[in-house]
Scaffold this motif. Sequence first.
Motif, PDB file in Angstrom:
ATOM      1  N   GLY A   1       0.812  -1.212   0.000  1.00 52.19           N
ATOM      2  CA  GLY A   1       0.000   0.000   0.000  1.00 52.19           C
ATOM      3  C   GLY A   1       0.846   1.262   0.000  1.00 52.19           C
ATOM      4  O   GLY A   1       2.024   1.248   0.347  1.00 52.19           O
ATOM      5  N   ALA A   2       0.217   2.358  -0.407  1.00 53.41           N
ATOM      6  CA  ALA A   2       0.912   3.651  -0.444  1.00 53.41           C
ATOM      7  C   ALA A   2       1.022   4.211   0.972  1.00 53.41           C
ATOM      8  O   ALA A   2       0.189   3.914   1.836  1.00 53.41           O
ATOM      9  CB  ALA A   2       0.145   4.606  -1.349  1.00 53.41           C
ATOM     10  N   PRO A   3       2.065   5.024   1.241  1.00 52.35           N
ATOM     11  CA  PRO A   3       3.109   5.389   0.282  1.00 52.35           C
ATOM     12  C   PRO A   3       4.288   4.406   0.305  1.00 52.35           C
ATOM     13  O   PRO A   3       4.545   3.758   1.305  1.00 52.35           O
ATOM     14  CB  PRO A   3       3.571   6.761   0.789  1.00 52.35           C
ATOM     15  N   ILE A   4       4.964   4.328  -0.817  1.00 53.45           N
ATOM     16  CA  ILE A   4       6.245   3.637  -0.931  1.00 53.45           C
ATOM     17  C   ILE A   4       7.280   4.717  -1.226  1.00 53.45           C
ATOM     18  O   ILE A   4       7.049   5.585  -2.081  1.00 53.45           O
ATOM     19  CB  ILE A   4       6.229   2.605  -2.081  1.00 53.45           C
ATOM     20  N   TYR A   5       8.400   4.706  -0.527  1.00 49.70           N
ATOM     21  CA  TYR A   5       9.438   5.717  -0.726  1.00 49.70           C
ATOM     22  C   TYR A   5      10.499   5.182  -1.696  1.00 49.70           C
ATOM     23  O   TYR A   5      10.890   4.013  -1.621  1.00 49.70           O
ATOM     24  CB  TYR A   5      10.063   6.118   0.609  1.00 49.70           C
ATOM     25  N   VAL A   6      10.919   6.031  -2.604  1.00 51.42           N
ATOM     26  CA  VAL A   6      11.922   5.650  -3.598  1.00 51.42           C
ATOM     27  C   VAL A   6      13.063   6.648  -3.542  1.00 51.42           C
ATOM     28  O   VAL A   6      12.836   7.861  -3.667  1.00 51.42           O
ATOM     29  CB  VAL A   6      11.325   5.626  -5.029  1.00 51.42           C
ATOM     30  N   ARG A   7      14.276   6.137  -3.321  1.00 50.64           N
ATOM     31  CA  ARG A   7      15.432   7.047  -3.284  1.00 50.64           C
ATOM     32  C   ARG A   7      15.878   7.350  -4.702  1.00 50.64           C
ATOM     33  O   ARG A   7      16.285   6.464  -5.440  1.00 50.64           O
ATOM     34  CB  ARG A   7      16.600   6.447  -2.501  1.00 50.64           C
ATOM     35  N   HIS A   8      15.778   8.597  -5.065  1.00 53.55           N
ATOM     36  CA  HIS A   8      16.063   9.127  -6.396  1.00 53.55           C
ATOM     37  C   HIS A   8      14.966   8.664  -7.366  1.00 53.55           C
ATOM     38  O   HIS A   8      14.170   7.783  -7.053  1.00 53.55           O
ATOM     39  CB  HIS A   8      17.458   8.696  -6.881  1.00 53.55           C
ATOM     40  N   GLU A   9      14.905   9.292  -8.531  1.00 51.44           N
ATOM     41  CA  GLU A   9      13.949   8.848  -9.551  1.00 51.44           C
ATOM     42  C   GLU A   9      14.234   7.394  -9.882  1.00 51.44           C
ATOM     43  O   GLU A   9      15.375   7.026 -10.138  1.00 51.44           O
ATOM     44  CB  GLU A   9      14.082   9.705 -10.820  1.00 51.44           C
ATOM     45  N   ILE A  10      13.180   6.571  -9.892  1.00 49.64           N
ATOM     46  CA  ILE A  10      13.376   5.130 -10.110  1.00 49.64           C
ATOM     47  C   ILE A  10      14.090   4.881 -11.431  1.00 49.64           C
ATOM     48  O   ILE A  10      14.992   4.051 -11.538  1.00 49.64           O
ATOM     49  CB  ILE A  10      12.029   4.377 -10.043  1.00 49.64           C
ATOM     50  N   VAL A  11      13.696   5.611 -12.467  1.00 46.12           N
ATOM     51  CA  VAL A  11      14.426   5.702 -13.736  1.00 46.12           C
ATOM     52  C   VAL A  11      14.317   7.153 -14.188  1.00 46.12           C
ATOM     53  O   VAL A  11      13.443   7.884 -13.726  1.00 46.12           O
ATOM     54  CB  VAL A  11      13.862   4.753 -14.824  1.00 46.12           C
ATOM     55  N   HIS A  12      15.190   7.563 -15.084  1.00 48.23           N
ATOM     56  CA  HIS A  12      15.194   8.969 -15.490  1.00 48.23           C
ATOM     57  C   HIS A  12      14.189   9.229 -16.616  1.00 48.23           C
ATOM     58  O   HIS A  12      14.548   9.385 -17.784  1.00 48.23           O
ATOM     59  CB  HIS A  12      16.607   9.381 -15.922  1.00 48.23           C
ATOM     60  N   ASN A  13      12.912   9.254 -16.229  1.00 47.61           N
ATOM     61  CA  ASN A  13      11.870   9.614 -17.184  1.00 47.61           C
ATOM     62  C   ASN A  13      10.729  10.315 -16.451  1.00 47.61           C
ATOM     63  O   ASN A  13      10.173   9.769 -15.492  1.00 47.61           O
ATOM     64  CB  ASN A  13      11.346   8.395 -17.932  1.00 47.61           C
ATOM     65  N   THR A  14      10.387  11.500 -16.903  1.00 46.11           N
ATOM     66  CA  THR A  14       9.371  12.326 -16.241  1.00 46.11           C
ATOM     67  C   THR A  14       8.018  11.646 -16.220  1.00 46.11           C
ATOM     68  O   THR A  14       7.323  11.632 -15.188  1.00 46.11           O
ATOM     69  CB  THR A  14       9.252  13.685 -16.960  1.00 46.11           C
ATOM     70  N   TYR A  15       7.603  11.058 -17.351  1.00 42.89           N
ATOM     71  CA  TYR A  15       6.296  10.407 -17.449  1.00 42.89           C
ATOM     72  C   TYR A  15       6.191   9.258 -16.454  1.00 42.89           C
ATOM     73  O   TYR A  15       5.192   9.118 -15.737  1.00 42.89           O
ATOM     74  CB  TYR A  15       6.077   9.899 -18.880  1.00 42.89           C
ATOM     75  N   VAL A  16       7.232   8.425 -16.401  1.00 39.59           N
ATOM     76  CA  VAL A  16       7.228   7.265 -15.500  1.00 39.59           C
ATOM     77  C   VAL A  16       7.162   7.715 -14.047  1.00 39.59           C
ATOM     78  O   VAL A  16       6.370   7.193 -13.249  1.00 39.59           O
ATOM     79  CB  VAL A  16       8.487   6.400 -15.736  1.00 39.59           C
TER      80      VAL A  16
END
Length: 326
Positions: A36-51
């Motif tokens: 369930g939310a929230p899940i924390y992600v260190r840095h952008e998971i991949v470098h794409n704005t849409y994703v």
Amino acid sequence: MPTAAVQNILLAEPRGFCAGVDRAIEIVEKALTKFGAPIYVRHEIVHNTYVVDDLKAKGAIFIEELDDVPPGATLVFSAHGVSRAVQQEAERRGFQIFDATCPLVTKVHVEVAKLAKEGYEFIMIGHKGHPEVEGTMGQLDGGIHLVEEVEDVARVSPRQTERLAVVTQTTLSVDDAAHIAQAIKARFPMVREPKHQDICYATQNRQDAVKLMSSQVDIVIVVGSPTSSNSNRLAEVARKLGTPGYMVDRAEDLQPHWFEGCSRVGLTAGASAPEILVRQVVERIKALGAVSVQTMPGQPETVKFPLPKGLRLDLDDEAAAPVARS
């Protein structure tokens, strides 16, 4: 849009998501489903704005500092990898951690750790400040010398040269990295090179596709975000071959004047750019007059990386479920 001469669109193959990106995004989505939310992600998971925006909407919170993660939270490391210090700090704080580091980046980390135990120093070919470079250099407390250009090789000052090894950021220009590696070999003839080059298969394949495509088109459009190293390299590859190359984050970024006098448009996407963005760019170029879309033949990609144990939902559920008997 003003009238242009565009007639044909040639789609590169392969393009878009690679196995490491697929895996990283799936890790965040599965974690959201399971915990369930929230899940924390260190840095952008991949470098794409849409994703990143899509995952934010689903409940992912992207952070740069571990201080921003509350106690007991679920934390995902991005596909680019993290330093040993970040990993140890996250473990110390007791977060539930899922590592989305691309396995091909992890392979470089493992090689660095192994050779460091044998007394090696390293020369790393990569871009200063890129999270993958910071993660790899952060595997040790020193002894990794970063070079970005051929000229940097002359300034490297290792403590010794008998045990010196080269490692590479996985998303570089294949040709540029080769030139730098040659300069390193010329200065340090005994340097140990990777058994298999560190630049990943997807980066290689996408650059090779652009090289084949460039001579067949008047302009190359790369779908990718400005922070995406491999996407930037694709546009550079086209330009170095004499074909104008432009990178766009989304279809709205296309500039009509780029296409003046162009009848054939080449289109590709970086390894972190989803296919939906490619389709939107195709529709935008069709508004300029393009009437046909062709896909060039290319290298098939069948690589798939497994998810971390705690997120293999289907396998876990199947293992726990009783077997139905007729």
